[in-house]
Scaffold this motif. Structure first.
Motif: not given
Lengths: 367, 378
Positions: A251-252, A254-256, A259, B293, B295, B299, B302
């Motif tokens: 998850d991290n 992918k997110r950090s 993406l 970044g 988690i 949104d 961010i």
């Protein structure tokens, strides 16, 4: 080793069985086959076999099949990374891998990045052969498949053998360093590079839910149970444990990392700049002052080249903003590495998978 | 809380004992004292006491001593971070900059005053509130027997003292962040907590590196108070406490010294080589704080974070080209931002070291401190 002097005992060319001329690109070969291999790789030639991809390539055949001859070259161990790419021979694949720029400008104003890009392309070609499975033809388009933990470890260890050659071919300065300094820089940057490259590959293939390995195969982040449990290990791990122990990493990641790369549409030159920064980590305590000086110089030079690229080739409105944003991906790379290392420790503690010590040392950066 | 309605019970102003007007800047105060404090901070006034720094400041004294009145404001808990800095000072008044980092180098170009605030609104605001925080720290970390006007002599501290100082500084830092970014103060509390706790240790580490660079002391890790860890004498740092458990020099060198060496080589020395200045440092702080970044971020958060970082990079670009007049701004920006991975690595080593002190049962840091360093925010 190169060509052998005439007086030495001659062994045969491993491709056509003619008298050999020494080691070329990693295999015993005659001059003709070495030259053929060099031309094929440097000019990115694509050959098609008119038969069944099993033609005889011994020397007495007048017009031997070039497709089968190149396949044989690869099979006997010739390494495309050793071949210098011809300037301008590049096929444009995807905009991100081959951004449009005039070759003249590219080479004169961006010597380091251009060289890295060519060598990266060579390495990608070499990987096709390296990860080629028994019975597969290197010229057939490889269909990526979902792999499990054990297979990814095997692929990682395989791919690791290509990397030192790639790094050496990218930086002349690296070749001049002492073995221990090379080792420190390389071992310290390999896993961060691996993490960053998988994200880059996922980004250019537009697959945000997959971790794409250098072979082209992938791990499906939406089905981690298959990744961790479809091995022949006796010990299975529950879905719940996978969710708790390993999923947070993905998850991290992918997110950090993944993406943001996709949002920024990071291209090959930007990716290679990041690799340069990862590789020449001048903050390492163990590196010498000389190595530090070289690294600092290389990084500054690459930043200048990237500045030229962003301003004149990519024509970015605010290059400084872009470079700041792109370089700020590196903390996420390092965090991902650290989580991978923690997960690795966890697989040891829980005795889930027994990765070889060599792999464990590689991931944890022990040198 | 602000002013209290007239019909409510009034308590007294904690400074002059006049009837209070509610909470102002963190303490019960009357309007006059609140206004005095606001003026003093926003105009960076410096006062000198004609007596012995112990004047009576009760209301019936016609012209009470302003120096002692200001000290009393700080003592009762008024927080300068709550005061908005005036954009421009009166022409006839020269700005007095009280820097926490009190070495001769701190008043030089690295801690420069900011021109062109219109072109660099975010960085100018962070810079002004950072200065206010530095001023507040003088009061926060002053010794019991000293006044805020006496120059503090920095000293080498031990582990226990360092922890104490770190915990003291947290509230001030969180106020500073809120004052620096309007967008931050508007976030839901959980989002604020995530951003702040995730970045505090990294900020603390980076600031100590920056302070060491400004003071030109690469072998000292400088705290917000001005005190420091002498990295050439880690024995005193780890063993100079009243703890029963002592750790051998050999173990200190083996377990902890590598972290300090790495920090010096990868953070302090690059900052010194680059001659990083306050604006560049604050731009890096912005990148640390708005870690989009994470988690757990929404949104919306961010989006806000990305927007702020982009804006700050634009301002930094403007600053490099037009104020600092750097020849290759992009190269410099790239090189500066590339210090951040090393800050994060240093944080991770600090966290590992803290785990180690737990394992070795060397010190029992409070859960609060442990969570702070580890970035736990649940």
């Amino acid at each position: 080793m190169g060509p052998r002097s005439k007086g030495e005992n001659q062994s045969k060319c491993s491709i056509c069985q003619e008298s050999g001329d020494g080691f070329h690109f990693g295999a015993e070969a005659c001059r003709a086959c070495a030259a053929f291999f060099r031309r094929s790789i440097s000019e990115n030639k694509l050959y098609t076999c008119s038969g069944n991809n099993d033609c005889d390539v011994t020397v007495n055949i007048r017009c031997m099949c070039r497709a089968c001859r190149l396949t044989k070259c690869i099979e006997v161990g010739m390494n495309p990374v050793g071949v210098r790419q011809k300037p301008g021979s590049f096929r444009k694949s995807k905009e991100l891998i081959s951004p449009s720029s005039s070759n003249h400008d590219e080479f004169s104003r961006m010597p380091i990045l251009s060289k890295m890009k060519l060598n990266y392309e060579n390495m990608r070609n070499a990987r096709k052969a390296l990860h080629n499975e028994v019975g597969e033809n290197v010229f057939e388009e490889k269909i990526p498949k979902e792999i499990n933990y054990k297979e990814s470890v095997q692929q990682g260890m395989k791919d690791y053998t290509l990397m030192p050659e790639w790094v050496s071919s990218c930086f002349d300065e690296f070749r001049t360093l002492s073995a221990d300094q090379k080792n420190i820089l390389f071992r310290n940057s390999y896993i961060p590079f691996f993490m960053m490259e998988t994200a880059f590959l996922s980004h250019i293939n537009n697959m945000p839910d997959s971790v794409i390995f250098p072979s082209g195969d992938y791990c499906d982040m939406k089905n981690l149970e298959r990744y961790y449990n479809s091995t022949n290990f006796e010990k299975k791990i529950s879905t719940e444990d996978i969710e708790n122990l390993f999923k947070p990493f993905y998850d991290n990641y992918k997110r950090s990392l993944l993406l943001p790369m996709m949002n920024l549409q990071v291209d090959i030159y930007e990716f290679l700049t990041l690799f340069t920064l990862l590789h020449w980590d001048t903050g390492l305590v163990e590196i010498t002052d000389e190595c530090l000086e070289i690294g600092t110089k290389v990084k500054a030079e690459v930043f200048k080249e990237l500045d030229f690229y962003l301003t004149n080739v990519k024509k970015v409105a605010e290059p400084s903003v872009r470079i700041g944003t792109i370089v700020n991906l590196l903390p996420a790379v390092h965090k991902s590495v650290r989580r991978i290392q923690d997960d690795m420790e966890m697989t040891k503690v829980f005795n889930i998978f027994s990765a070889p010590n060599e792999f464990f040392d590689l991931v944890t950066g022990n040198f | 809380m602000g002013p209290r309605q007239k019909d409510k019970d009034q308590s007294k102003c904690s400074i002059c004992r006049e009837p209070g007007d509610g909470f102002h800047f963190g303490a019960e105060a009357c309007r006059a004292c609140a206004a005095f404090f606001r003026r003093s901070v926003s105009q960076s006034k410096t006062y000198l006491c004609q007596g012995n720094n112990d004047c009576d400041v009760t209301v019936n004294i016609r012209c009470m001593c302003r120096a002692c009145r200001y000290v009393k404001c700080i003592e009762v808990g008024m927080n300068p971070v709550g005061v908005q800095q005036k954009p421009r000072l009166p022409k006839n008044r020269k700005e007095v900059s009280i820097d926490l980092l009190s070495s001769p180098r701190t008043s030089n170009s690295l801690m420069l005053e900011l021109p062109l605030t219109g072109q660099m609104p975010i960085l100018s605001k962070i810079r002004a509130s950072y200065q206010t925080m530095c001023n507040a720290r003088i009061a926060l970390h002053k010794a019991e027997d000293k006044t805020v006007f006496e120059k503090r002599t920095p000293k080498a501290v031990n582990y226990k003292e360092a922890v104490k100082q770190g915990m003291k500084d947290v509230t001030l830092a969180s106020d500073w962040v809120s004052w620096s970014f309007d967008e931050f103060s508007n976030l839901p509390i959980d989002q604020k907590r995530i951003l702040f706790h995730n970045s505090y240790t990294a900020f603390f580490i980076m600031e100590s590196g920056f302070s060491s660079h400004l003071n030109n002391t690469p072998d000292a890790i400088t705290f917000p108070s001005g005190d420091y860890i002498d990295t050439n004498d880690l024995n005193s740092f780890y063993n100079g406490t009243d703890s029963d458990k002592q750790i051998s020099s050999e173990d200190i060198n083996r377990l902890f010294k590598p972290s300090y060496e790495r920090f010096k080589k990868s953070v302090i020395l690059p900052m010194m080589t680059l001659q990083m200045d306050i604006i560049e440092y604050l731009a890096l702080f912005t990148m640390l704080l708005w870690d989009t970044g994470l988690i757990e971020l929404s949104d919306e958060c961010i989006k806000i974070g990305d927007k702020i970082k982009t804006q700050v990079l634009k301002e930094l670009d403007f600053y490099m080209r037009n104020v600092k007049k750097v020849e290759e701004p992009l190269v410099r920006i790239g090189t500066l931002v590339n210090i951040l991975p090393d800050v994060h690595k240093s944080v991770r080593r600090i966290q590992d070291d803290l785990e180690m002190t737990k394992v070795f049962n060397l010190y029992a840091p409070s859960d609060e401190f442990y969570d702070l360093v580890m970035g736990n925010y649940n």
